[in-house]
Design an enzyme around this catalytic site. Structure first.
Site, PDB file in Angstrom:
ATOM      1  N   ASN A   1      45.090  38.203  33.058  1.00 30.69           N
ATOM      2  CA  ASN A   1      44.116  38.841  33.945  1.00 30.69           C
ATOM      3  C   ASN A   1      44.893  39.795  34.843  1.00 30.69           C
ATOM      4  O   ASN A   1      45.613  39.359  35.731  1.00 30.69           O
ATOM      5  CB  ASN A   1      43.392  37.768  34.768  1.00 30.69           C
ATOM      6  CG  ASN A   1      42.422  38.379  35.770  1.00 30.69           C
ATOM      7  OD1 ASN A   1      42.156  39.581  35.732  1.00 30.69           O
ATOM      8  ND2 ASN A   1      41.898  37.556  36.665  1.00 30.69           N
TER       9      ASN A   1
ATOM     10  N   GLY B   1      48.286  32.939  42.655  1.00 36.51           N
ATOM     11  CA  GLY B   1      49.123  33.923  43.333  1.00 36.51           C
ATOM     12  C   GLY B   1      49.998  33.339  44.422  1.00 36.51           C
ATOM     13  O   GLY B   1      50.559  34.068  45.233  1.00 36.51           O
TER      14      GLY B   1
ATOM     15  N   GLU C   1      38.191  35.079  42.955  1.00 36.57           N
ATOM     16  CA  GLU C   1      38.249  36.290  43.787  1.00 36.57           C
ATOM     17  C   GLU C   1      36.883  36.981  43.844  1.00 36.57           C
ATOM     18  O   GLU C   1      36.507  37.553  44.864  1.00 36.57           O
ATOM     19  CB  GLU C   1      39.350  37.229  43.264  1.00 36.57           C
ATOM     20  CG  GLU C   1      40.732  36.651  43.564  1.00 36.57           C
ATOM     21  CD  GLU C   1      41.824  37.019  42.570  1.00 36.57           C
ATOM     22  OE1 GLU C   1      41.637  37.944  41.762  1.00 36.57           O
ATOM     23  OE2 GLU C   1      42.884  36.350  42.610  1.00 36.57           O
TER      24      GLU C   1
ATOM     25  N   LYS D   1      43.709  41.926  36.932  1.00 31.95           N
ATOM     26  CA  LYS D   1      43.061  42.189  38.227  1.00 31.95           C
ATOM     27  C   LYS D   1      43.081  43.702  38.521  1.00 31.95           C
ATOM     28  O   LYS D   1      42.944  44.492  37.589  1.00 31.95           O
ATOM     29  CB  LYS D   1      43.728  41.358  39.334  1.00 31.95           C
ATOM     30  CG  LYS D   1      43.812  39.873  38.927  1.00 31.95           C
ATOM     31  CD  LYS D   1      44.292  38.944  40.004  1.00 31.95           C
ATOM     32  CE  LYS D   1      44.336  37.521  39.460  1.00 31.95           C
ATOM     33  NZ  LYS D   1      44.719  36.540  40.465  1.00 31.95           N
TER      34      LYS D   1
ATOM     35  N   GLU E   1      40.975  27.137  37.485  1.00 30.59           N
ATOM     36  CA  GLU E   1      41.956  27.808  38.337  1.00 30.59           C
ATOM     37  C   GLU E   1      41.834  27.280  39.772  1.00 30.59           C
ATOM     38  O   GLU E   1      40.993  27.774  40.542  1.00 30.59           O
ATOM     39  CB  GLU E   1      41.713  29.317  38.339  1.00 30.59           C
ATOM     40  CG  GLU E   1      41.794  29.953  36.951  1.00 30.59           C
ATOM     41  CD  GLU E   1      42.083  31.443  37.030  1.00 30.59           C
ATOM     42  OE1 GLU E   1      43.052  31.862  36.389  1.00 30.59           O
ATOM     43  OE2 GLU E   1      41.371  32.174  37.734  1.00 30.59           O
TER      44      GLU E   1
ATOM     45  N   SER F   1      49.464  30.538  38.935  1.00 29.46           N
ATOM     46  CA  SER F   1      50.928  30.612  38.930  1.00 29.46           C
ATOM     47  C   SER F   1      51.570  30.119  37.630  1.00 29.46           C
ATOM     48  O   SER F   1      52.648  29.519  37.655  1.00 29.46           O
ATOM     49  CB  SER F   1      51.506  29.878  40.142  1.00 29.46           C
ATOM     50  OG  SER F   1      51.035  30.476  41.345  1.00 29.46           O
TER      51      SER F   1
ATOM     52  N   HIS G   1      35.396  34.385  38.456  1.00 24.55           N
ATOM     53  CA  HIS G   1      36.736  34.256  39.035  1.00 24.55           C
ATOM     54  C   HIS G   1      36.609  33.983  40.533  1.00 24.55           C
ATOM     55  O   HIS G   1      35.727  34.525  41.199  1.00 24.55           O
ATOM     56  CB  HIS G   1      37.552  35.526  38.785  1.00 24.55           C
ATOM     57  CG  HIS G   1      39.008  35.318  39.052  1.00 24.55           C
ATOM     58  ND1 HIS G   1      39.522  35.308  40.335  1.00 24.55           N
ATOM     59  CD2 HIS G   1      40.045  35.072  38.222  1.00 24.55           C
ATOM     60  CE1 HIS G   1      40.828  35.064  40.274  1.00 24.55           C
ATOM     61  NE2 HIS G   1      41.168  34.919  39.001  1.00 24.55           N
TER      62      HIS G   1
HETATM   63  P1  13P Z   1      48.381  34.044  39.103  1.00 22.72           P
HETATM   64  O1  13P Z   1      48.860  33.686  37.716  1.00 22.72           O
HETATM   65  O2  13P Z   1      48.950  35.334  39.598  1.00 22.72           O
HETATM   66  O3  13P Z   1      48.514  32.909  40.034  1.00 22.72           O
HETATM   67  O4  13P Z   1      46.785  34.344  38.960  1.00 22.72           O
HETATM   68  C1  13P Z   1      45.990  33.434  38.303  1.00 22.72           C
HETATM   69  C2  13P Z   1      44.647  34.041  38.113  1.00 22.72           C
HETATM   70  O5  13P Z   1      43.909  34.230  39.049  1.00 22.72           O
HETATM   71  C3  13P Z   1      44.252  34.409  36.752  1.00 22.72           C
HETATM   72  O6  13P Z   1      42.905  34.717  36.678  1.00 22.72           O
END
Ligand code: 13P
Length: 247
Positions: free
Chosen positions: A9, A170, A94, A11, A164, A210, A92
């Site tokens: 992903n 992150g 976010e 983003k 997640e 992560s 997601h």
């Molecule tokens: P990270 O791997 O950067 O922690 O992000 C995970 C994520 O949100 C994938 O959709």
């Protein structure tokens, strides 16, 4: 046998030039036959990347719940299909956090995705305070019951779940393999209770938060973990390639 999936992903990162080169270089390497590789990339890169890709499937990172209309700045599921997407990432954390997406809304987006021949990567996961108070299983169970548990079995077969935990996204702080396994088993149980055992056994459940080459193997080796949804580490070709090979 469930599908093993390594999904990235990106983003709001990268541009079409980066994306095209990434696909070319990645696909030049030997690929495991039994791993489905998916990349969720910015809208501006979808067309060129799906035209370039021969093995990697391309995903949108969101779609609108309506077919079309006066929704400035939005993208429809049919637009994603028209540029070669096979998947869309929905729900997601976010999107839930910054764009106030609820499971009701996410469910309507899921239906729109299906109407346009997209399969769905449905994301769920709890915030830190919920984990700390110990109600994470109930929290994720409710997310599932308010969304994908309202689908029929045929629709469910077009869903991949990504667990997640928000506290691991992150942050460099990964759920332990045991924490991931235990939540994935719980998710499978929720699917079994709302559908049946066959559906629960068939659905792929990815872990996200992560994931990196150093931890992917151990996480993916858990019996109920079928792969990963990877953010930061999917932006570097070497690390994403290592993750693809971590099954
Ligand atoms: P990270 O791997 O950067 O922690 O992000 C995970 C994520 O949100 C994938 O959709």
């Amino acid at each position: 046998m469930r599908k093993k999936i390594a999904a990235g992903n990106w983003k709001m990162n990268t541009d079409p030039n980066f994306g095209e080169n990434f696909i070319k270089n990645l696909e030049n390497r030997p690929f495991p036959d039994d791993v489905l590789v998916i990349l969720g990339v910015p809208y501006v890169s979808l067309l060129s990347m799906s035209n370039t890709a021969k093995k990697v499937a391309i995903a949108g990172q969101n779609c609108h719940q309506e077919d079309k209309g006066a929704y400035t700045g939005e993208i429809s599921a049919s637009m994603l299909s028209s540029v070669g997407c096979g998947y869309v990432i929905l729900g997601h954390s976010e999107r839930r956090q910054y764009f106030n997406e609820t499971d009701d809304l996410i469910l309507s987006k899921i239906h729109k995705a299906f109407e346009n021949n997209l399969e769905v990567i449905y994301c769920c996961g709890e915030p830190l305070e919920v984990r700390e108070e110990g109600s994470h299983e109930a929290y994720v169970g409710k997310q599932l019951e308010d969304s994908i548990c309202k689908l029929d079995k045929d629709q469910l077969s077009k869903v991949v779940i990504a667990y997640e935990p928000i506290w691991a996204i992150g942050t460099g702080k990964t759920a332990s393999p045991e924490q991931a396994q235990s939540m994935h088993a719980n998710i499978r149980k929720v699917i079994e209770n709302n559908f049946d055992r066959e559906c629960a056994e068939a659905i792929s459940i990815l872990y996200g938060g992560s994931v990196k080459p150093a931890n992917a193997k151990e996480i993916f080796s858990q019996p109920d973990v079928d792969g990963g949804l990877v953010g930061g580490a999917s932006l570097k070709e070497d690390s994403f390639y290592d993750i693809i090979q971590s099954f």
